[in-house]
Design a protein around this motif. Structure first.
Motif, PDB file in Angstrom:
ATOM      1  N   ARG A  16       0.812  -1.218   0.000  1.00 49.43           N
ATOM      2  CA  ARG A  16       0.000   0.000   0.000  1.00 49.43           C
ATOM      3  C   ARG A  16       0.848   1.271   0.000  1.00 49.43           C
ATOM      4  NH1 ARG A  16      -2.554   0.480   4.587  1.00 49.43           N
ATOM      5  NH2 ARG A  16      -1.721  -1.316   5.719  1.00 49.43           N
ATOM      6  N   PHE A  17       2.165   1.113  -0.238  1.00 44.72           N
ATOM      7  CA  PHE A  17       3.023   2.292  -0.354  1.00 44.72           C
ATOM      8  C   PHE A  17       2.808   2.961  -1.711  1.00 44.72           C
ATOM      9  CE2 PHE A  17       5.596  -0.201   2.732  1.00 44.72           C
ATOM     10  CZ  PHE A  17       5.646   0.747   3.748  1.00 44.72           C
ATOM     11  N   PRO A  18       2.978   4.278  -1.803  1.00 47.24           N
ATOM     12  CA  PRO A  18       2.852   4.967  -3.094  1.00 47.24           C
ATOM     13  C   PRO A  18       3.853   4.408  -4.106  1.00 47.24           C
ATOM     14  CG  PRO A  18       2.939   6.556  -1.289  1.00 47.24           C
ATOM     15  CD  PRO A  18       3.265   5.220  -0.696  1.00 47.24           C
ATOM     16  N   SER A  19       3.382   4.150  -5.318  1.00 49.17           N
ATOM     17  CA  SER A  19       4.238   3.537  -6.328  1.00 49.17           C
ATOM     18  C   SER A  19       5.428   4.429  -6.694  1.00 49.17           C
ATOM     19  CB  SER A  19       3.427   3.206  -7.583  1.00 49.17           C
ATOM     20  OG  SER A  19       2.865   4.385  -8.132  1.00 49.17           O
ATOM     21  N   GLY A  20       5.311   5.745  -6.446  1.00 47.76           N
ATOM     22  CA  GLY A  20       6.414   6.638  -6.738  1.00 47.76           C
ATOM     23  C   GLY A  20       7.665   6.344  -5.937  1.00 47.76           C
TER      24      GLY A  20
END
Length: 561
Positions: A57-61
């Motif tokens: 669920r971490f930002p893909s960036g």
């Protein structure tokens, strides 16, 4: 979870070998626990486990390209290590009972086997000392480790909310900037860059962490200042070291060797706050030194040392006990063999008779096979495109071959090139400098059958700390491979050597190394793993340290042609 509890209840107080029943996977709600290998007793190396979240669920960036992925995996590895220190109680019982650890990272950011981030999950690879009373299972303590402490570590380090996402973003952006900066060096005609404000000194000889007190921030001389644009940080200024021959001079304890050491380690990216995070060097730079007593196998050093007494050729030179000069020549030849665009040399760790020979010795000693390095540095660049940065404190003759001179005083650099020109006019060379012919060394063929991995009934190829690999009964000393920074690199090198020995026939050094690293790039470091699931603790080594380790195997047989 119920199945795990049931097994622990069943094996409680039984012999330690009963822990083998734990091997397998367990759904623990927010994550899956994999027990891949169970230690044979509480005093053996700890058991290998993996914890894998059900989703990412971490930002893909934070991990959207290969550079950011490596940087984010590095950040999470450090986050897990910090969480373990805060949460895990530690030793409780016999041997390593209750110990939990993840691969300890250096100040460098490297691809490692400790962490895997994909679009679907985050997985940490860890080692756990399964608790024991004497040599029996301690199920109560095991429940605390596996079902209380590990879940808390996951909550604090592997899911959003457990980490500082702002710090994570700074981490990946810093690494991305450094990688971009290193990529700019060839087009700018530079071999290295040192950012203004960098902290180069380390806190001690035994620590790679930055010196916090009394450290002098680096400031570029105006004559060498370069300004670049980075993708995240924007504009950055610092000292650019151009291609060619650069001399770093100065008095003792004024920062000459500190600068060179920082450049040698800056073939790697560094974490924010390291002080060297925006210091970059060509990624193929090799630090060269004398290495009395090292073994040399079939190396062509004839471009630096001519035929030895008795007509012994140096085009296929082997010895179990090299001198300072022959070892330094072999180190240069091996660096050229694997491929380099920059040599880093410190007068303090070099053989004097290899670095220079003055006119009196030239007059007295007529039969000298050594072409001194001072005669080689300019042809190396002109003929092979190999630049050199040389640190000197007492050999002024090197002023005659330097394209530029950086003077270090009180850890502050200045461009002393114009002053060096005046010194040369005032004190002209007492004898004309030579200029040796330089050519690439002849390629060698390595015989894999010359390396014996047998140790009793087993075959062994493993790392032992940072500076040793164990191949069967032979221990290979890597102390002078100064650009190794993590034991995980040493472990990976040992396994690469083991795979080479498992092959057949003979191959060139460069072929062996390039094939191994190409396989890792294609299949990942996990492909070197010796256990299913958890591959062990490894970090990616450079080609130069892999080749350097192979070259130091005393049983190695190799020859040119």
């Amino acid at each position: 979870m119920n199945r795990l509890l049931s097994i622990l209840d069943r094996i409680d107080r039984r012999g330690y070998g009963a822990y083998k029943d734990l091997q397998g996977s367990y759904d623990l709600g927010a994550f899956t626990l994999f027990v891949d290998r169970v230690q044979r007793d509480p005093f053996a190396p700890p058991s290998l486990v993996r914890v894998r979240t059900k989703s990412n669920r971490f930002p893909s960036g934070l991990y959207g390209n290969p550079v950011r992925r490596v940087a984010f995996e590095d950040f999470l590895t450090r986050a897990v290590e910090a969480a373990v220190r805060r949460v895990v109680r530690g030793n409780r019982g016999s041997g390593g009972s209750g110990r939990v650890e993840i691969q300890h990272p250096s100040q460098a950011v490297l691809p490692r086997t400790s962490m895997v981030v994909t679009g679907d999950y985050v997985e940490a690879r860890m080692a756990v000392g399964l608790p024991a009373r004497g040599r029996t299972v301690d199920a109560r303590a095991a429940r605390a480790v596996l079902l209380e402490e590990l879940p808390e570590v996951v909550r604090r380090s592997l899911v959003p909310g457990g980490i500082d996402e702002g710090a994570a973003r700074r981490h990946v952006e810093t690494v991305e900037d450094a990688r971009h900066l290193r990529g700019l060096l060839p087009e700018l005609g530079l071999v290295a860059f040192v950012a203004d404000g960098a902290i180069l000194p380390r806190e001690s000889g035994a620590s790679d962490r930055p010196l916090r007190q009394a450290a002098v921030p680096f400031q570029s001389p105006e004559e060498l200042r370069v300004t670049v644009e980075l993708p995240n940080r924007g504009e950055l200024s610092g000292m650019g070291i151009p291609e060619g021959v650069t001399l770093v001079a100065g008095g003792g304890f004024h920062g000459k060797s500190t600068l060179l050491e920082a450049l040698s380690r800056s073939v790697y990216d560094h974490i924010p706050g390291d002080g060297r995070e925006l210091v970059v060097t060509r990624e193929d730079a090799v630090k060269i030194r004398a290495e009395d007593g090292r073994s040399v196998a079939g190396v062509d050093i004839s471009g630096m040392i001519g035929d030895l007494p008795g007509g012994r050729s140096t085009s296929d030179f082997s010895t179990p006990n090299a001198s300072g000069s022959t070892s330094q020549a072999a180190n240069i030849a091996e660096a050229l063999e694997i491929g380099t665009s920059l040599l880093l040399v410190d007068e303090d760790t070099s053989a004097t008779n290899f670095m220079i020979r003055d006119e009196r010795m030239r007059e007295l000693v007529r039969k000298e096979p050594i072409s001194p390095f001072i005669d080689l540095v300019r042809p190396l660049h002109a003929t092979l495109g190999v630049s050199t940065i040389v640190v000197v404190g007492g050999v002024g003759d090197y002023l005659d071959v330097a394209d530029r001179v950086i003077l270090m005083e009180d850890y502050r650099p200045s461009d002393a090139t114009p002053r060096a020109v005046e010194v040369r006019r005032k004190f002209p060379p007492r004898a004309p400098l030579g200029e040796a012919r330089v050519r690439p060394p002849e390629d060698r063929r390595l015989r894999s059958s010359s390396i014996d991995l047998r140790r009793g009934k087993r075959e062994t190829a493993r790392g032992k700390g940072l500076s040793t690999i164990e191949l069967g009964r032979e221990r290979v000393d890597l102390t002078y491979l100064e650009q190794l920074v993590e034991p995980g690199q040493t472990e990976a090198i040992a396994r690469i050597v083991g795979d080479f020995v498992a092959g057949t026939g003979s191959r060139g050094v460069r072929s062996v190394v390039e094939k191994a690293l190409a396989s890792i790039e294609r299949d990942g470091l996990d492909s070197l793993g010796s256990f299913r699931g958890h591959p062990g603790q490894m970090s990616l080594p450079r080609a130069h340290e892999v080749a350097g380790a192979i070259n130091r195997i005393r049983s190695l047989e190799a020859s040119t042609g």
